[in-house]
Design a protein around this motif. Structure first.
Motif, PDB file in Angstrom:
ATOM      1  N   PRO A 137       0.826  -1.208   0.000  1.00 10.98           N
ATOM      2  CA  PRO A 137       0.000   0.000   0.000  1.00 10.98           C
ATOM      3  C   PRO A 137       0.864   1.264   0.000  1.00 10.98           C
ATOM      4  N   GLY A 138       0.429   2.246  -0.737  1.00 10.53           N
ATOM      5  CA  GLY A 138       1.172   3.501  -0.824  1.00 10.53           C
ATOM      6  C   GLY A 138       2.141   3.568  -1.979  1.00 10.53           C
ATOM      7  N   ARG A 139       2.462   2.418  -2.579  1.00  5.21           N
ATOM      8  CA  ARG A 139       3.377   2.408  -3.712  1.00  5.21           C
ATOM      9  C   ARG A 139       2.708   3.018  -4.950  1.00  5.21           C
ATOM     10  N   ILE A 140       3.492   3.793  -5.705  1.00  8.03           N
ATOM     11  CA  ILE A 140       3.008   4.340  -6.973  1.00  8.03           C
ATOM     12  C   ILE A 140       3.178   3.259  -8.037  1.00  8.03           C
ATOM     13  N   VAL A 141       2.126   3.037  -8.828  1.00  6.50           N
ATOM     14  CA  VAL A 141       2.135   1.968  -9.829  1.00  6.50           C
ATOM     15  C   VAL A 141       1.858   2.569 -11.208  1.00  6.50           C
ATOM     16  N   LEU A 142       2.759   2.335 -12.144  1.00  7.31           N
ATOM     17  CA  LEU A 142       2.610   2.816 -13.517  1.00  7.31           C
ATOM     18  C   LEU A 142       2.410   1.599 -14.425  1.00  7.31           C
ATOM     19  N   VAL A 143       1.361   1.628 -15.231  1.00  7.16           N
ATOM     20  CA  VAL A 143       1.002   0.462 -16.040  1.00  7.16           C
ATOM     21  C   VAL A 143       0.754   0.862 -17.493  1.00  7.16           C
ATOM     22  N   ALA A 144       1.267   0.058 -18.419  1.00  6.58           N
ATOM     23  CA  ALA A 144       1.027   0.275 -19.850  1.00  6.58           C
ATOM     24  C   ALA A 144       0.729  -1.064 -20.517  1.00  6.58           C
ATOM     25  N   SER A 145      -0.311  -1.102 -21.322  1.00  9.58           N
ATOM     26  CA  SER A 145      -0.675  -2.337 -22.015  1.00  9.58           C
ATOM     27  C   SER A 145       0.115  -2.500 -23.306  1.00  9.58           C
ATOM     28  N   PHE A 146       0.271  -3.747 -23.709  1.00 13.98           N
ATOM     29  CA  PHE A 146       0.882  -4.078 -24.995  1.00 13.98           C
ATOM     30  C   PHE A 146       0.264  -5.388 -25.471  1.00 13.98           C
ATOM     31  N   SER A 166      -8.036   2.779 -10.312  1.00 13.89           N
ATOM     32  CA  SER A 166      -8.459   2.632 -11.704  1.00 13.89           C
ATOM     33  C   SER A 166      -9.973   2.657 -11.852  1.00 13.89           C
ATOM     34  N   SER A 167     -10.424   3.328 -12.889  1.00 16.77           N
ATOM     35  CA  SER A 167     -11.853   3.377 -13.214  1.00 16.77           C
ATOM     36  C   SER A 167     -12.186   2.552 -14.451  1.00 16.77           C
ATOM     37  N   PHE A 168     -11.161   2.291 -15.286  1.00 18.54           N
ATOM     38  CA  PHE A 168     -11.402   1.630 -16.572  1.00 18.54           C
ATOM     39  C   PHE A 168     -11.087   0.143 -16.581  1.00 18.54           C
ATOM     40  N   ILE A 169     -10.409  -0.345 -15.554  1.00 14.14           N
ATOM     41  CA  ILE A 169      -9.959  -1.733 -15.565  1.00 14.14           C
ATOM     42  C   ILE A 169     -11.127  -2.712 -15.699  1.00 14.14           C
ATOM     43  N   THR A 170     -12.272  -2.379 -15.142  1.00 15.05           N
ATOM     44  CA  THR A 170     -13.419  -3.294 -15.176  1.00 15.05           C
ATOM     45  C   THR A 170     -14.056  -3.377 -16.560  1.00 15.05           C
ATOM     46  N   SER A 171     -13.736  -2.435 -17.433  1.00 14.73           N
ATOM     47  CA  SER A 171     -14.346  -2.435 -18.766  1.00 14.73           C
ATOM     48  C   SER A 171     -13.378  -2.855 -19.867  1.00 14.73           C
ATOM     49  N   LEU A 172     -12.141  -3.227 -19.500  1.00 13.42           N
ATOM     50  CA  LEU A 172     -11.162  -3.616 -20.520  1.00 13.42           C
ATOM     51  C   LEU A 172     -11.589  -4.890 -21.234  1.00 13.42           C
ATOM     52  N   LYS A 173     -11.510  -4.862 -22.542  1.00 14.42           N
ATOM     53  CA  LYS A 173     -11.862  -6.011 -23.368  1.00 14.42           C
ATOM     54  C   LYS A 173     -10.654  -6.421 -24.218  1.00 14.42           C
ATOM     55  N   LEU A 174     -10.825  -7.491 -24.968  1.00 13.81           N
ATOM     56  CA  LEU A 174      -9.773  -8.031 -25.813  1.00 13.81           C
ATOM     57  C   LEU A 174      -9.192  -6.956 -26.735  1.00 13.81           C
ATOM     58  N   LYS A 175      -7.863  -6.808 -26.694  1.00 15.39           N
ATOM     59  CA  LYS A 175      -7.076  -5.905 -27.540  1.00 15.39           C
ATOM     60  C   LYS A 175      -7.260  -4.425 -27.224  1.00 15.39           C
ATOM     61  N   ASP A 176      -7.973  -4.077 -26.171  1.00 18.06           N
ATOM     62  CA  ASP A 176      -8.043  -2.668 -25.772  1.00 18.06           C
ATOM     63  C   ASP A 176      -6.656  -2.189 -25.337  1.00 18.06           C
ATOM     64  N   ASN A 177      -6.386  -0.902 -25.541  1.00 16.60           N
ATOM     65  CA  ASN A 177      -5.159  -0.293 -25.029  1.00 16.60           C
ATOM     66  C   ASN A 177      -5.481   0.457 -23.740  1.00 16.60           C
ATOM     67  N   TRP A 178      -4.520   0.436 -22.805  1.00 18.92           N
ATOM     68  CA  TRP A 178      -4.790   1.019 -21.494  1.00 18.92           C
ATOM     69  C   TRP A 178      -3.497   1.503 -20.853  1.00 18.92           C
ATOM     70  N   VAL A 179      -3.541   2.695 -20.265  1.00 15.15           N
ATOM     71  CA  VAL A 179      -2.421   3.217 -19.477  1.00 15.15           C
ATOM     72  C   VAL A 179      -2.974   3.751 -18.162  1.00 15.15           C
ATOM     73  N   PHE A 180      -2.154   3.665 -17.112  1.00 12.40           N
ATOM     74  CA  PHE A 180      -2.667   4.012 -15.793  1.00 12.40           C
ATOM     75  C   PHE A 180      -1.515   4.314 -14.829  1.00 12.40           C
ATOM     76  N   VAL A 181      -1.725   5.332 -13.995  1.00 17.54           N
ATOM     77  CA  VAL A 181      -0.805   5.608 -12.887  1.00 17.54           C
ATOM     78  C   VAL A 181      -1.663   5.813 -11.644  1.00 17.54           C
ATOM     79  N   GLY A 182      -1.431   5.010 -10.633  1.00 17.48           N
ATOM     80  CA  GLY A 182      -2.203   5.116  -9.399  1.00 17.48           C
ATOM     81  C   GLY A 182      -1.360   4.780  -8.188  1.00 17.48           C
TER      82      GLY A 182
END
Length: 226
Positions: A137-146, A166-182
């Protein structure tokens, strides 16, 4: 004869004076050029030194980190993750992979603790889950899809990212692109998040959506507003 000697001496003195003025002027020009060169080099170095980190449009204040996260493009160009002026993952470093590319940072010290990629197509669900649960907990997490990130995306894995903001993780589908920092374990909704939906009518790369990117100044403090 005496007059000629005086004239000769005068001529010699004049020649010496002219030569001295010439040499003096030459040295002055050289000194000026050297000073100008040093000044120009100093300005160039200052401009390079003051360039915003992670290619942002401005410098971040002391209480925030510069971040830039870009997803992969199609199944060819890998993602890029930059934190506080240092590129942690990209194609050139040859350390990105298909799935979720993740960088974990100690927000207190601004130190990168670990990074890697989770293969969300052929990976092991238990290993993926264990990796994510280890993030403190408290760690900064940077995520990028490929490539694909949805095949092994279980509800439990989604819930972990929801807990990071994250607000979009629950709606990710096949081949969607996603980036996130939380931030892990806070559930503070992050504004550092984007999604590109896989839609053959709008895709930029035929079967793949366009890449997405987030960049800005991420707060160091848990209590700061995103």
């Amino acid at each position: 004869m005496k007059c000629q000697a005086v004239l000769h001496l005068t001529a010699v003195i004049l020649v010496l004076l002219v030569a001295w003025e010439f040499l003096k002027t030459s040295f002055d020009v050289q000194d000026f050029q050297w000073t100008k060169t040093k000044s120009t080099e100093g300005k160039i170095k200052a401009e390079i030194k003051s360039a915003p980190k992670c290619s942002l449009s401005r410098d971040c204040p002391p209480d925030r980190f510069a971040v830039s996260v870009r997803s992969g493009a199609g199944d060819i160009v890998g993602p890029r993750i930059c934190f506080n002026g240092e590129t942690i993952m990209n194609n050139v470093l040859n350390n990105v992979g298909e799935g979720l590319n993740i960088v974990v940072v100690d927000g207190e010290r601004g130190v990168v603790e670990k990074y890697g990629f989770l293969n969300m197509d052929f990976g092991n669900r238990d290993d993926i889950l264990a990796y994510l649960k280890e993030i403190q907990p408290g760690r900064i997490v940077l995520v990028a899809s490929f490539h694909d990130v949805a095949t092994l995306l279980t509800d439990e894995i989604k819930e972990i990212f929801v807990g990071m903001g994250s607000s979009f993780i629950t709606s990710l589908k096949l081949k969607d692109n996603w980036v996130f920092v939380g931030r892990a374990g806070t559930k503070i909704k992050s504004v550092f998040e984007k999604q590109a939906v896989n839609d053959e009518n709008t895709n930029a790369f035929e079967k793949w959506p366009n890449m997405v990117e987030v960049a800005g100044c991420f707060p160091r403090s848990l209590n700061a507003t995103l």
